[in-house]
Design an enzyme around this catalytic site. Sequence first.
Site, mmCIF file in Angstrom:
data_model
loop_
_atom_site.group_PDB
_atom_site.id
_atom_site.type_symbol
_atom_site.label_atom_id
_atom_site.label_comp_id
_atom_site.label_asym_id
_atom_site.label_seq_id
_atom_site.Cartn_x
_atom_site.Cartn_y
_atom_site.Cartn_z
ATOM 1 C CB CYS A 142 -14.726 -0.342 -74.840
ATOM 2 S SG CYS A 142 -14.439 -1.166 -73.117
ATOM 3 C CG ASP A 155 -26.950 10.148 -72.714
ATOM 4 O OD1 ASP A 155 -27.063 9.228 -72.070
ATOM 5 O OD2 ASP A 155 -27.865 10.062 -73.733
ATOM 6 C CG HIS A 161 -15.722 -3.834 -70.663
ATOM 7 N ND1 HIS A 161 -16.727 -3.266 -71.546
ATOM 8 C CD2 HIS A 161 -16.509 -4.842 -70.305
ATOM 9 C CE1 HIS A 161 -17.912 -3.715 -71.621
ATOM 10 N NE2 HIS A 161 -17.653 -5.018 -71.055
ATOM 11 C CG ASN A 205 -30.446 3.218 -65.796
ATOM 12 O OD1 ASN A 205 -31.349 3.431 -64.652
ATOM 13 N ND2 ASN A 205 -30.403 4.035 -66.983
ATOM 14 C CG HIS A 240 -23.403 3.896 -68.313
ATOM 15 N ND1 HIS A 240 -23.413 2.594 -68.745
ATOM 16 C CD2 HIS A 240 -24.528 4.445 -68.404
ATOM 17 C CE1 HIS A 240 -24.605 2.601 -69.039
ATOM 18 N NE2 HIS A 240 -25.505 3.412 -68.876
HETATM 19 P P1 AMP Z 1 -28.201 3.086 -70.155
HETATM 20 O O1 AMP Z 1 -29.537 2.976 -70.780
HETATM 21 O O2 AMP Z 1 -28.414 3.331 -68.500
HETATM 22 O O3 AMP Z 1 -27.387 1.794 -70.445
HETATM 23 O O4 AMP Z 1 -27.556 4.417 -70.524
HETATM 24 C C1 AMP Z 1 -26.827 4.391 -71.919
HETATM 25 C C2 AMP Z 1 -27.020 5.928 -72.302
HETATM 26 O O5 AMP Z 1 -25.752 5.813 -73.117
HETATM 27 C C3 AMP Z 1 -28.188 6.340 -73.026
HETATM 28 O O6 AMP Z 1 -28.561 7.555 -72.297
HETATM 29 C C4 AMP Z 1 -27.597 6.771 -74.340
HETATM 30 O O7 AMP Z 1 -28.413 7.986 -74.866
HETATM 31 C C5 AMP Z 1 -26.257 6.975 -74.241
HETATM 32 N N1 AMP Z 1 -25.436 6.539 -75.345
HETATM 33 C C6 AMP Z 1 -25.387 5.615 -76.279
HETATM 34 N N2 AMP Z 1 -24.444 5.755 -77.333
HETATM 35 C C7 AMP Z 1 -23.702 7.111 -77.005
HETATM 36 C C8 AMP Z 1 -22.907 7.795 -77.554
HETATM 37 N N3 AMP Z 1 -22.510 7.332 -78.876
HETATM 38 N N4 AMP Z 1 -22.590 9.059 -76.973
HETATM 39 C C9 AMP Z 1 -23.097 9.474 -75.953
HETATM 40 N N5 AMP Z 1 -24.132 8.536 -75.328
HETATM 41 C C10 AMP Z 1 -24.421 7.613 -75.954
HETATM 42 ZN ZN ZN Z 2 -16.966 -1.494 -72.482
#
Ligand code: AMP
Ligand code: ZN
Length: 116
Positions: A9, A32, A48, A89, A102
Amino acid sequence: MTVSDCIFCKIIAKVISSDIIYEDDRLIAIKDINPAAPLHLLIIPKQHIASLNEIGTEDIEMLGHIQLLASRLAAESGISARGYRLVNNCGEWGGQSVPHLHYHLLGGKQMGWPPK
Ligand code: AMP
Ligand code: ZN
């Protein structure tokens, strides 16, 4: 976690900077921060929604939009022909670390199966 604590968010609100690849009124796609493949994008609805467990029929159009955007971003990134992966996931056992819905668009290398 409240919405105001949610990192995605904050990215959507541009309170936290990110590498934005695509944005419209419903979705944002970013790189990512910890890529697991040569191409690793996150497609995130602006609304959200904590996880796939929380979706309803009112979200069908948004979910379809995600699929179309994934296909388009894969084509634009040049990974369509060799193939790629679109992953959600969900929850603890699904490996979800950010509780805002996501999808991961991963490509540019051979993927393995099954996941660990
Ligand atoms: P998940 O584990 O499926 O919830 O994926 C979350 C993803 O968000 C992971 O691959 C992280 O590397 C990515 N992530 C976390 N913080 C950030 C950020 N600030 N900018 C870009 N990606 C992020
Ligand atoms: Zn959110």
